[in-house]
Design an enzyme around this catalytic site. Structure first.
Site, PDB file in Angstrom:
ATOM      1  CG  HIS A   1      57.247  54.146  54.575  1.00 45.39           C
ATOM      2  ND1 HIS A   1      56.295  54.146  53.565  1.00 45.39           N
ATOM      3  CD2 HIS A   1      57.972  55.278  54.390  1.00 45.39           C
ATOM      4  CE1 HIS A   1      56.456  55.214  52.802  1.00 45.39           C
ATOM      5  NE2 HIS A   1      57.442  55.915  53.281  1.00 45.39           N
TER       6      HIS A   1
ATOM      7  CG  ASP B   1      56.084  48.734  49.056  1.00 47.07           C
ATOM      8  OD1 ASP B   1      55.065  49.132  48.429  1.00 47.07           O
ATOM      9  OD2 ASP B   1      56.736  49.472  49.815  1.00 47.07           O
TER      10      ASP B   1
HETATM   11 MN   LIG Z   1      58.640  49.415  50.902  1.00 50.75          MN
END
Ligand SMILES: [Mn+2]
Length: 356
Positions: free
Chosen positions: A162, A253
């Site tokens: 990630h 995010d």
């Molecule tokens: Mn991220």
């Protein structure tokens, strides 16, 4: 399928020609991507269920969106998924899940929907961006994040994928990125000038080297302090759409927000976006009329210290998505023709008398 694809091409062409995708924005495909192997903590695979429970579908429907819920994808874990290079975790599982997601996002965009992918960890952007770019090759990406997520498998310190998706997606980095098992389907689809970061405040040395040497546009939290969020958004669109309109992929995010607002996430960093900055980003992206896909990632309900923390994080994520599809802080823009008037003075007098 061929018909769908040509429809998507038409939309992309419209976008290229500077026509807004407003009509498309009202038809939203929702894809749950419970991908968790891109990082080490338990629980991020419950993100999609958490965002659904926070009322995501109802909120979108309430804004007049037609929601096509694709459900949550079923990601099988690949057995014997050994480390790559003694370091990179679960390459085959992340590679396969991203491939499945890419096909799904591609299908959704081809059918004329805006595609909302709810994660899941941020490695899912390997799939969502690839699938989106398959239909819209000129896509521009706005990456809102505390981290740059652009380590290569050879520079990563954590080994978690990630923190690496953008290195696989960027054409300019291809001679620096090794072929991972499970990644043979993946073709880089972005150039360095197709990306703008917002919210950075924790960037590794190799990532900083990449941002600088490949001339990638980014606005760190310091830049937001310096310029203000309004200027940052202006410059973001100048970079991505200065020459021509294009479809936008927002990869958001939740750790871009300050941890006081979004505590239930895996890698929180102090000093993040305020609620108002986050909503302004989403409002401005909506106002372009060019939003074509959104990722909302890294909401992890197991990492909240209390149910309140989990609820706050999830409802923040839902607010961002709803704002992307037209929720405003200035009130709904649905038609409102007439204010109600009180009944005639005589009537209210007589009511008054009755009460006395
Ligand atoms: Mn991220």
């Amino acid at each position: 399928m061929a018909l769908c694809r040509s429809f998507a091409r038409l939309l992309c062409k419209q976008a290229d020609a500077g026509l807004q995708l407003t009509k498309q924005a009202h038809s939203v495909a929702l894809v749950g991507a419970p991908l968790s192997r891109g990082q080490k903590r338990r629980g991020v695979d419950h993100g999609p269920a958490t965002l659904r429970a926070a009322g995501l579908v109802e909120r979108l429907a309430g804004l007049g969106c037609q929601v096509y819920d694709f459900g949550d994808l079923n990601f099988t874990q690949v057995p014997n998924d050994e480390l790559y290079n003694n370091l990179v975790l679960y390459p085959r599982s992340v590679g396969l899940a991203s491939q499945v997601l890419a096909d799904t996002v591609s299908r959704a965009v081809a059918a004329g929907h805006s595609c909302v992918t709810i994660g899941g960890d941020h490695s899912l952007a390997l799939g969502s961006v690839s699938g989106h770019a398959r239909q819209c090759p000129h896509v521009g990406v706005i990456w809102v994040d505390a981290h740059a997520d652009i380590n290569t498998p050879l520079t990563t310190q954590s080994g978690s994928l990630h923190g690496q998706p953008l290195s696989f997606l960027l054409r300019e980095l291809q001679d620096k990125v090794p072929q991972l098992p499970g990644f043979s389907w993946l073709k880089p689809c972005l150039s360095a000038s197709d990306i703008v970061y917002i919210g950075l405040r924790d960037v590794d040395p190799a990532e900083y080297y990449i941002l600088k040497n490949y001339d990638i546009q980014y606005f760190s939290m310091r830049d937001i302090d310096r310029l203000g969020i309004q200027k940052v958004m202006e410059r973001t669109f100048e970079q991505l759409m200065g020459r021509r309109q294009r479809p936008i992929h927002l990869s958001f995010d939740i750790d871009a927000f300050d941890p006081s607002l979004a505590p239930a996430t895996g890698t929180p960093v102090l000093g993040g976006l305020t609620y108002r900055e986050g909503m302004y980003i989403a409002e401005e992206i909506h106002n372009t009329g060019m939003l074509s896909a959104v990722d909302m990632v890294e909401v992890n309900p197991l990492l909240g210290a209390s149910q309140e923390e989990v609820n706050a994080t999830a409802s923040l994520a839902v607010d961002v998505i709803a704002t992307c599809f037209g929720q405003t802080r200035e009130g709904a823009h649905t038609a409102f023709d007439e204010l109600p008037t009180p009944s005639s003075p005589d009537e209210s007098d007589s009511e008054e008398q009755v009460r006395i």
